[in-house]
Design an enzyme around this catalytic site. Structure first.
Site, PDB file in Angstrom:
ATOM      1  N   CYS A   1       0.873  -1.167   0.000  1.00 45.51           N
ATOM      2  CA  CYS A   1       0.000   0.000   0.000  1.00 45.51           C
ATOM      3  C   CYS A   1       0.909   1.215   0.000  1.00 45.51           C
ATOM      4  CB  CYS A   1      -0.866   0.028   1.259  1.00 45.51           C
ATOM      5  SG  CYS A   1      -1.860  -1.433   1.450  1.00 45.51           S
TER       6      CYS A   1
ATOM      7  N   ARG B   1       1.876   1.378  -5.846  1.00 44.60           N
ATOM      8  CA  ARG B   1       1.956   0.407  -4.746  1.00 44.60           C
ATOM      9  C   ARG B   1       0.612  -0.236  -4.452  1.00 44.60           C
ATOM     10  NH1 ARG B   1       6.506   0.929  -1.758  1.00 44.60           N
ATOM     11  NH2 ARG B   1       5.484  -0.007   0.040  1.00 44.60           N
TER      12      ARG B   1
ATOM     13  N   TRP C   1      -3.733  -1.753  -1.438  1.00 43.87           N
ATOM     14  CA  TRP C   1      -3.766  -3.034  -2.146  1.00 43.87           C
ATOM     15  C   TRP C   1      -4.290  -4.022  -1.118  1.00 43.87           C
ATOM     16  CZ3 TRP C   1      -1.839  -7.991  -1.742  1.00 43.87           C
ATOM     17  CH2 TRP C   1      -1.993  -8.796  -2.886  1.00 43.87           C
TER      18      TRP C   1
ATOM     19  N   ASN D   1       0.653  -0.005   6.267  1.00 49.29           N
ATOM     20  CA  ASN D   1       1.092  -0.863   5.166  1.00 49.29           C
ATOM     21  C   ASN D   1       1.716  -2.093   5.794  1.00 49.29           C
ATOM     22  OD1 ASN D   1       1.963  -1.954   2.738  1.00 49.29           O
ATOM     23  ND2 ASN D   1       3.883  -0.814   2.762  1.00 49.29           N
ATOM     24  N   GLY D   2       1.218  -3.272   5.417  1.00 44.56           N
ATOM     25  CA  GLY D   2       1.779  -4.521   5.962  1.00 44.56           C
ATOM     26  C   GLY D   2       0.650  -5.434   6.406  1.00 44.56           C
TER      27      GLY D   2
ATOM     28  N   GLU E   1       9.715 -14.410 -18.925  1.00 48.55           N
ATOM     29  CA  GLU E   1       9.431 -12.971 -18.708  1.00 48.55           C
ATOM     30  C   GLU E   1       8.378 -12.496 -19.701  1.00 48.55           C
ATOM     31  OE1 GLU E   1       9.623 -10.770 -16.699  1.00 48.55           O
ATOM     32  OE2 GLU E   1       9.475  -8.873 -17.782  1.00 48.55           O
TER      33      GLU E   1
ATOM     34  N   LYS F   1       4.755 -10.802 -18.777  1.00 43.31           N
ATOM     35  CA  LYS F   1       4.333  -9.508 -19.321  1.00 43.31           C
ATOM     36  C   LYS F   1       2.952  -9.607 -19.947  1.00 43.31           C
ATOM     37  CE  LYS F   1       6.931  -6.769 -17.878  1.00 43.31           C
ATOM     38  NZ  LYS F   1       7.273  -7.684 -16.878  1.00 43.31           N
TER      39      LYS F   1
ATOM     40  N   GLU G   1       0.268 -10.154 -17.096  1.00 43.66           N
ATOM     41  CA  GLU G   1      -0.023  -9.074 -16.141  1.00 43.66           C
ATOM     42  C   GLU G   1      -0.544  -7.823 -16.837  1.00 43.66           C
ATOM     43  OE1 GLU G   1       3.344  -7.654 -13.894  1.00 43.66           O
ATOM     44  OE2 GLU G   1       4.712  -7.936 -15.549  1.00 43.66           O
TER      45      GLU G   1
ATOM     46  N   HIS H   1       6.641 -33.240 -24.151  1.00 43.04           N
ATOM     47  CA  HIS H   1       6.342 -34.067 -22.969  1.00 43.04           C
ATOM     48  C   HIS H   1       4.972 -33.755 -22.379  1.00 43.04           C
ATOM     49  CE1 HIS H   1      10.372 -35.689 -23.074  1.00 43.04           C
ATOM     50  NE2 HIS H   1      10.838 -34.470 -23.210  1.00 43.04           N
TER      51      HIS H   1
ATOM     52  N   LYS I   1       3.191  -2.430  -7.486  1.00 41.82           N
ATOM     53  CA  LYS I   1       4.566  -2.397  -7.968  1.00 41.82           C
ATOM     54  C   LYS I   1       5.527  -3.036  -6.985  1.00 41.82           C
ATOM     55  CE  LYS I   1       7.863  -1.123 -10.746  1.00 41.82           C
ATOM     56  NZ  LYS I   1       7.978  -1.788 -12.056  1.00 41.82           N
TER      57      LYS I   1
HETATM   58  C1  AGP Z   1       7.173  -7.533 -12.956  1.00 45.29           C
HETATM   59  O1  AGP Z   1       6.537  -7.051 -14.141  1.00 45.29           O
HETATM   60  C2  AGP Z   1       6.213  -7.597 -11.816  1.00 45.29           C
HETATM   61  N1  AGP Z   1       5.696  -6.315 -11.541  1.00 45.29           N
HETATM   62  C3  AGP Z   1       6.748  -8.353 -10.604  1.00 45.29           C
HETATM   63  O2  AGP Z   1       6.906  -9.701 -10.966  1.00 45.29           O
HETATM   64  C4  AGP Z   1       8.076  -7.865  -9.970  1.00 45.29           C
HETATM   65  O3  AGP Z   1       9.147  -8.152 -10.817  1.00 45.29           O
HETATM   66  C5  AGP Z   1       8.282  -8.659  -8.666  1.00 45.29           C
HETATM   67  O4  AGP Z   1       7.227  -8.337  -7.795  1.00 45.29           O
HETATM   68  C6  AGP Z   1       9.615  -8.384  -7.988  1.00 45.29           C
HETATM   69  O5  AGP Z   1       9.679  -7.030  -7.622  1.00 45.29           O
HETATM   70  P1  AGP Z   1      11.115  -6.431  -7.218  1.00 45.29           P
HETATM   71  O6  AGP Z   1      11.990  -6.528  -8.415  1.00 45.29           O
HETATM   72  O7  AGP Z   1      10.826  -5.016  -6.816  1.00 45.29           O
HETATM   73  O8  AGP Z   1      11.638  -7.270  -6.075  1.00 45.29           O
END
Ligand code: AGP
Length: 599
Positions: free
Chosen positions: A2, A28, A76, A100-101, A471, A475, A478, A494, A594
């Protein structure tokens, strides 16, 4: 996950600056938002709403409130639905709190407080903070005594900011396992999850540490540690870049950040460059280890997978671990092994927990992190900073390629700095990235064609291309919400090849490397089953694969060092254009944040 901001000034109204700060923290989390101020009578006034910060802006415009001290929060959701009732701040007549937490023992505390007559309005864990502080006030404690009494009772992770009715000269904060930064302006003070939030107003920052309690007035802060002992924490001067945050001519932050990759990968390499000998030099890196364990999450984990191939090429046995898995497995530190932690934010809870797990066993750590001053930066024994600059788009782009540039440079550094041919390859990467970024038509066409109504997609690759395929799948998932899966190309037969039919887009990464012919065979297996192939290759591979492709994208010739960075960009562009065509929220995809600061 958050975003928190608290502002205290000697006079004026902090409402609009708090909303603006929340907009800088929205990466966040953006399920719901709210704020409280102490009005002219010293009483708490609050506004909350579900939805994004823009909804809070509308609300506070229609129903204004005013005061020189306040707290605000963008959420969040961890406990309780993302509705107004669960939005922060949580408030009683005497105190208002943002958090936050996760308070892991909130149910036990809640039951005790209910038995003592407290009435709860929300489903959240955070609300127990308000009632415990209220209980302390009822017992005659002052606000600072209330914080000192209540905070040790919380188990889990928290960054808490509280404001007390009738006390307009102080904000109160407590930190354990979630980031909180103090900002010191001229006659004003800030508390935020990320210095980004107050960057336009203050350049002096103090990063609070686990166990700290802080009392902030308009321009001064007093801090005590977990023993109640007054402490002085270092004041950091924030870089100007933190304040230079806007989208400019771009439609999305992600578009801007993709476009910045040539520049920031060059800046990252330059920070590790010895111009006299034209080799890599890393003053902050530890000496070459005998073995490496890499720990990370998400995109950063995939960067670690690519880094593994480079370190192994350098003769260093390397293992890669998902941080949330690693931290619960038996681990035996040894003096030969270096633990390498990769994180853009430097605040990812699982990655930090893995670091503390390694440190607890006497292990040595190196961090590759983008946010200077972040928890990971401060806790790791050694740190290499990527120079991506602030990455606002929730989907990681430039952070990933600068992580790769750093890992490639590190693999050369541990071989003595790299010989001219290899370092020359790194120097050539930014130019190749610019070349790839200049061609976007194929991705637009794919987005409006085969991906327009796709329900799922496959990505395949071998060796480092498999990590890049992972990756690429993330992408697409998400950003466009299309289910996507990455497979080691050799694994297809397989079982997963059963998925292949004329409706399935399959993105195949086929650089003409040592595994090219093997990948070409897998491509033929897919073509034989009418899979719709989007093939990424180079001029040498194109003639061999053209006839199998729905779309063939020819990329610059690459080497093992440059391929992962160059083949990542088409996957970023594809995901971006598919999301654009589908109308999803590109900079703030649903359900995401993020910085994943909860476990
Ligand atoms: C990547 O597109 C995502 N937003 C997510 O997987 C991110 O890479 C992951 O949460 C790790 O975050 P960090 O690199 O800040 O540790």
């Amino acid at each position: 996950m958050c975003g928190i901001i608290g502002i205290i000034r000697q006079s004026g109204n902090v409402t609009s600056d708090m909303v603006a700060a929340l907009q800088r923290l929205e990466y966040r989390g953006y399920d719901s938002a709210g704020l409280s101020v102490l009005n002219a009578d010293g009483q708490i006034e609050r506004r909350r709403t579900s939805g994004k910060v823009s909804a809070l802006l509308d609300l506070t415009t229609k129903h204004p409130l005013s005061g020189p001290v306040g707290i605000a929060h963008t959420r969040w959701a961890t406990h309780g639905k993302p509705v107004e009732q669960n939005a922060h701040p949580h408030t009683s007549a005497s105190v208002s709190v943002v958090h936050n937490g996760i308070i892991e023992n909130y149910m036990a505390l809640k039951q005790t407080l209910i038995a003592a007559g407290h009435r709860f309005d929300s489903e959240t864990d955070s609300e127990v903070i308000v009632h415990l502080l209220e209980e302390a006030l009822r017992q005659g404690h002052t606000p600072s005594q209330a914080m000192a009494w209540a905070v040790p009772q919380f188990h889990g992770a928290f960054a808490i900011v509280a404001v007390f009715a009738g006390d307009p000269h102080h904000l109160y904060a407590a930190v354990k396992g979630s980031p909180l930064v103090v900002g010191l302006g001229e006659g004003e003070g800030y508390l935020a999850s990320d210095a980004l939030a107050f960057a336009p107003y203050a350049t002096r920052a103090i990063y609070l540490q686990d166990g700290d309690l802080a009392i902030l007035s308009a321009g001064h802060v007093s801090i005590t540690d977990d023993t109640g002992t007054p402490v002085t924490r270092p004041i950091v001067i924030l870089p100007p870049s933190v304040a230079a945050l806007d989208r400019g001519p771009y439609r999305h932050f992600m578009a801007k950040e993709m476009d910045e990759q040539p520049i920031v990968t060059a800046s990252t390499l330059r920070s590790f460059w010895d111009p006299v000998h034209e080799t890599v030099i890393m003053e902050d890196a530890p000496p070459r280890p005998r073995r490496v364990d890499i720990m990370a999450c998400g995109t950063s984990y995939f960067a670690g997978m690519v880094g593994q191939t480079w370190l192994e090429r350098a003769g260093i046995p390397t293992q890669v671990h998902i941080a949330s898995e690693f931290r619960y497995r038996p681990y035996f530190a040894d003096s030969d092994t270096l633990s390498l932690f990769i994180s853009q934010s430097g605040e990812t809870a699982d990655t930090l927990a893995a670091l503390k797990y390694v440190h607890g066993q006497g292990g040595r750590s190196l961090a590759i992190v983008n946010v200077a001053g972040s928890s990971l930066h401060r806790l790791a024994h050694h740190t290499l900073l990527t120079k991506a600059g602030p990455e606002i788009g929730v989907a990681s782009t430039k952070a990933f390629t600068t992580q790769l540039m750093t890992l490639a440079a590190l693999s050369l550094f541990w071989q003595g700095g790299g010989h001219a041919e290899e370092t020359g390859e790194l120097v050539s990467i930014p130019g190749h990235l610019r070349h790839v970024l200049n061609v976007t038509a194929p991705y637009h066409d794919l987005a409006h064609g085969i991906f327009r109504h796709a329900q799922s997609a496959l990505f395949i690759g071998r060796g480092p291309s498999y990590a890049v395929a992972l990756e690429g799948a993330l992408k697409l998932k998400e950003l466009s919400y299309i289910h996507a899966e990455a497979l080691a190309a050799g694994e297809l037969k397989h079982g997963s090849i059963a998925l292949v039919d004329e409706h399935l887009p399959v993105v195949a990464l086929a650089p003409t490397d040592a595994l090219f012919e093997k990948t070409a065979s897998n491509i033929e297996e897919i073509a034989a089953r009418q899979g719709q192939l989007i093939i990424l290759t180079d001029r040498q591979g194109a003639p061999r694969l053209q006839r199998f492709a729905h779309t063939l994208i020819t990329l610059p010739e690459t080497t093992p060092l440059s391929m992962p960075l160059i083949y990542t960009l088409p996957l970023q562009l594809l995901a971006y254009h598919v999301a654009l065509a589908r109308g999803t929220d590109i900079d703030q995809p649903r359900n995401l944040a993020k910085s994943v600061t909860v476990e």
